[in-house]
Design an enzyme around this catalytic site. Structure first.
Site, mmCIF file in Angstrom:
data_model
loop_
_atom_site.group_PDB
_atom_site.id
_atom_site.type_symbol
_atom_site.label_atom_id
_atom_site.label_comp_id
_atom_site.label_asym_id
_atom_site.label_seq_id
_atom_site.Cartn_x
_atom_site.Cartn_y
_atom_site.Cartn_z
ATOM 1 N N HIS A 59 0.852 -1.179 0.000
ATOM 2 C CA HIS A 59 0.000 0.000 0.000
ATOM 3 C C HIS A 59 0.897 1.241 0.000
ATOM 4 C CE1 HIS A 59 -3.753 -2.111 1.863
ATOM 5 N NE2 HIS A 59 -3.136 -2.882 0.966
ATOM 6 N N GLU A 61 1.048 3.900 1.794
ATOM 7 C CA GLU A 61 1.561 4.303 3.103
ATOM 8 C C GLU A 61 2.675 3.377 3.576
ATOM 9 O OE1 GLU A 61 -2.933 5.236 3.063
ATOM 10 O OE2 GLU A 61 -1.587 3.716 2.249
ATOM 11 N N CYS A 89 -6.063 2.350 5.625
ATOM 12 C CA CYS A 89 -6.743 1.119 6.017
ATOM 13 C C CYS A 89 -6.105 0.629 7.324
ATOM 14 C CB CYS A 89 -6.608 0.084 4.903
ATOM 15 S SG CYS A 89 -4.941 -0.610 4.764
ATOM 16 N N CYS A 92 -2.323 -0.019 7.038
ATOM 17 C CA CYS A 92 -1.496 1.188 6.941
ATOM 18 C C CYS A 92 -1.493 1.980 8.239
ATOM 19 C CB CYS A 92 -1.989 2.055 5.789
ATOM 20 S SG CYS A 92 -1.792 1.223 4.191
#
Length: 162
Positions: A59, A61, A89, A92
C-alpha cells in the site's frame, strides 16, 4: 509531484499525496498516494504498488514508511507526518503506529474508498466485531514452548528495543 514556491503546509503535502494517487492510476496502479514529511522535509513519497509488485502489503503508506525508514536509517519516524490521499486502512494505520509517526493526515475517507470498490470500510467494521463472526478464522494454538521466543528476547542483552 509539482514544485513551486508555496509554503509547505498540510494543504501542500496532502495535495501532493492526491496528485501521486491520481498519477498512480494513470500508471496502472491503485488510486492511493502518500507522502512522509519531517521538519518540513520530504522523506518519502509514492503510490500503491499492490498490483504492480503482486504484493498485498504494498500500500502507498507502507511503501513510503519503508522508504523513509531506509532514508533516515531508523525504524522510528517520530516527529514525522504521514499524508495520505485516503484514510489509511487498518494495515497502513498499524504501520504508521509501529513507525511512531506523530500525525496522520488524509484526504478521502473509507466511505469514498468503498464507493471506489475498495474494502477498507469492511475491514474497519470487521475489526469492531467479535472474531467468532469473521469469515476467516483466527485461532490460537498454544504449544508449551509458545513464549520461548519472548524469553530469548528478554534474555538478549544487546537487543534493540522498539
Amino acid at each position: 509531484m509539482s514544485t513551486d514556491d508555496r509554503p509547505r503546509d498540510d494543504r501542500y503535502w496532502i495535495e501532493q499525496a492526491v496528485e501521486l494517487a491520481t498519477g498512480n492510476v494513470a500508471d496502472g496502479g491503485g488510486p492511493f498516494g502518500a507522502v512522509l514529511v519531517r521538519d518540513g522535509r520530504l522523506l518519502a513519497a509514492g503510490g500503491n504498488r499492490v498490483t504492480r509488485d503482486l504484493d498485498p502489503t504494498a500500500h502507498a503508506e507502507v511503501c513510503v514508511i519503508r522508504e523513509a525508514c531506509r532514508t533516515v536509517g531508523d525504524f522510528s519516524l517520530a516527529g514525522a507526518t504521514l499524508y495520505a490521499s485516503c484514510e489509511p486502512c487498518p494495515l497502513c494505520l498499524a504501520a504508521a503506529l509501529w513507525a511512531r509517526v506523530d500525525r496522520v493526515v488524509y484526504a478521502a475517507d473509507r466511505h469514498d474508498a468503498a464507493d471506489g470498490g475498495f474494502d477498507d470500510r469492511e475491514f474497519y467494521e470487521m475489526f469492531a466485531r467479535d472474531r467468532a463472526t469473521w469469515d476467516t478464522p483466527v485461532e490460537q494454538l498454544r504449544p508449551d514452548d509458545s513464549t520461548t521466543p519472548f524469553d530469548a528476547w528478554r534474555g538478549k542483552a544487546d537487543r534493540t528495543d522498539y
